[in-house]
Write a protein that holds these residues in place. Structure first.
Motif, PDB file in Angstrom:
ATOM      1  N   ASN A   1       0.839  -1.200   0.000  1.00 32.21           N
ATOM      2  CA  ASN A   1       0.000   0.000   0.000  1.00 32.21           C
ATOM      3  C   ASN A   1       0.877   1.254   0.000  1.00 32.21           C
TER       4      ASN A   1
ATOM      5  N   THR B   1       0.475   5.697   0.420  1.00 34.95           N
ATOM      6  CA  THR B   1      -0.435   6.708   0.959  1.00 34.95           C
ATOM      7  C   THR B   1       0.087   8.102   0.630  1.00 34.95           C
TER       8      THR B   1
ATOM      9  N   SER C   1      -9.627   8.093   0.641  1.00 34.90           N
ATOM     10  CA  SER C   1      -8.781   7.645   1.749  1.00 34.90           C
ATOM     11  C   SER C   1      -7.328   8.069   1.585  1.00 34.90           C
TER      12      SER C   1
ATOM     13  N   ASN D   1      -5.263   6.258  -0.025  1.00 37.00           N
ATOM     14  CA  ASN D   1      -4.506   5.004  -0.080  1.00 37.00           C
ATOM     15  C   ASN D   1      -4.620   4.359  -1.455  1.00 37.00           C
TER      16      ASN D   1
ATOM     17  N   THR E   1      -3.437   0.618  -3.484  1.00 32.53           N
ATOM     18  CA  THR E   1      -2.953  -0.750  -3.286  1.00 32.53           C
ATOM     19  C   THR E   1      -2.417  -1.293  -4.604  1.00 32.53           C
TER      20      THR E   1
END
Length: 331
Positions: A153, A155, A192, A194, A196
């Motif tokens: 992940n 961010t 978010s 984020n 992935t």
């Protein structure tokens, strides 16, 4: 009478947008009304000071952030002309609004009766790019995960205040070395920050032990979107995907014992009459030799030299006797 727009009671009420008599106003000590709101775009790149506008009221001493409170001297208000100026750039992510207070008073006696306000709102501009939490991300995985397995992940955050400037998207800009028969993909979790990273296809350690990805975050701000990037390193460990395979082996046969030939002799053990001697017939190239084991009287058959033939027929004789043994050897 109150010094506001015009001096009459009706004009005062109209200016303030309220329905109050002059006596009501006199009774509301220290009550604050916002009589004017100005706006300033934080993306302004011109010269300073910048003229914002004029207040249509006689001003007394003004107080508040940007004037006599932090950040000091950012705004300038001329009490005589009622003009408002911005003296330097403003960051909306630190200050989104300045609320200034001044006093209105009764002309005849000079008594302060009411506080009034002037607001300066800061308009957000797209002046912050989304930034990743780390300059580099790294993960190590085995080469045989299922397709779609989440690998790592990332961010990022954008400090702009409004949603249109704060929202951003992820993308994979480059992969080195170039993947063969598979691809890396990045999926976003809405709102978010984020992303992935996963893959489609099959990871193979024999093709590459490491992949370096450049991942980019680009905001949706206008007129020009802003972006930043980070590096993602994916290490591929060798998995147990292959069976061991025998390859052609080079075996040294010369001098190898290939057979022990047993004989029986009723003579007394250890005497000359008991001891056997062996002779090979049919071995014209001397590929083999035979010795006698002094302890057991066995014939020890050795490879003398390697030949290209795949099989031999040998006649083994004990000395002074008829043929006792015939043996055919193969690979």
């Amino acid at each position: 009478k109150i010094w506001c727009c015009l001096l009459g009671t009706h004009q005062l009420n109209s200016c303030l947008g309220i329905q109050l008599s002059a006596s009501d106003i006199l009774l509301r000590q220290k009550r604050n009304w916002v009589i004017e709101t100005f706006t300033f775009d934080e993306g302004y790149s011109g010269a300073y000071p910048l003229y914002l506008g004029r207040v249509n009221i006689k001003l007394t001493e003004i107080h508040g952030p940007g004037v006599d409170k932090e950040p000091l001297n950012l705004l300038k208000i001329d009490n005589k002309t009622a003009e408002i100026w911005v003296m330097q750039p403003v960051d909306r992510e630190k200050h989104d609004q300045f609320k200034l207070i001044f006093q209105a008073y009764k002309k005849e006696k000079g008594d302060i009766n009411v506080e009034m306000g002037i607001n300066v709102d800061i308009i957000d501009t797209n002046d912050n790019e989304p930034k990743f939490n780390n300059d580099m991300y790294e993960v190590t995985i085995e080469e045989a995960p299922s397709q779609g397995t989440e690998l790592i992940n990332v961010t990022a955050t954008d400090r702009d205040s409004t949603e249109k400037n704060r929202k951003f998207s992820f993308s994979i800009e480059s992969v080195s070395p170039t993947p063969q028969n598979f691809e890396f993909v990045i999926n976003e979790e809405p709102d978010s920050g984020n992303g992935t990273i996963s893959f489609k296809g099959c990871l193979d350690h024999e093709k590459a032990q490491k992949y370096t990805l450049i991942v980019k975050a680009t905001d949706h701000g206008q007129p020009k979107p802003l972006s930043s990037s980070t590096t993602v390193i994916i290490n591929i460990e060798d998995g147990n995907r292959h069976r061991p395979v025998f390859t052609k082996q080079k075996v040294r046969l010369q001098g190898v014992l290939i057979s022990r030939l047993q004989v029986t002799d009723e003579d007394t053990r250890g005497t000359k009459a008991w001891k056997a001697k062996y002779k090979i017939q049919g071995d014209t190239n001397n590929n083999f030799r035979i010795d006698t084991d002094p302890e057991t009287n066995e014939g020890l058959l050795y490879v003398q030299k390697v030949a290209c033939k795949s099989s031999f027929t040998l006649l083994i004789q004990r000395a002074f006797e008829n043929i006792y043994f015939a043996q055919e050897t193969g690979d």
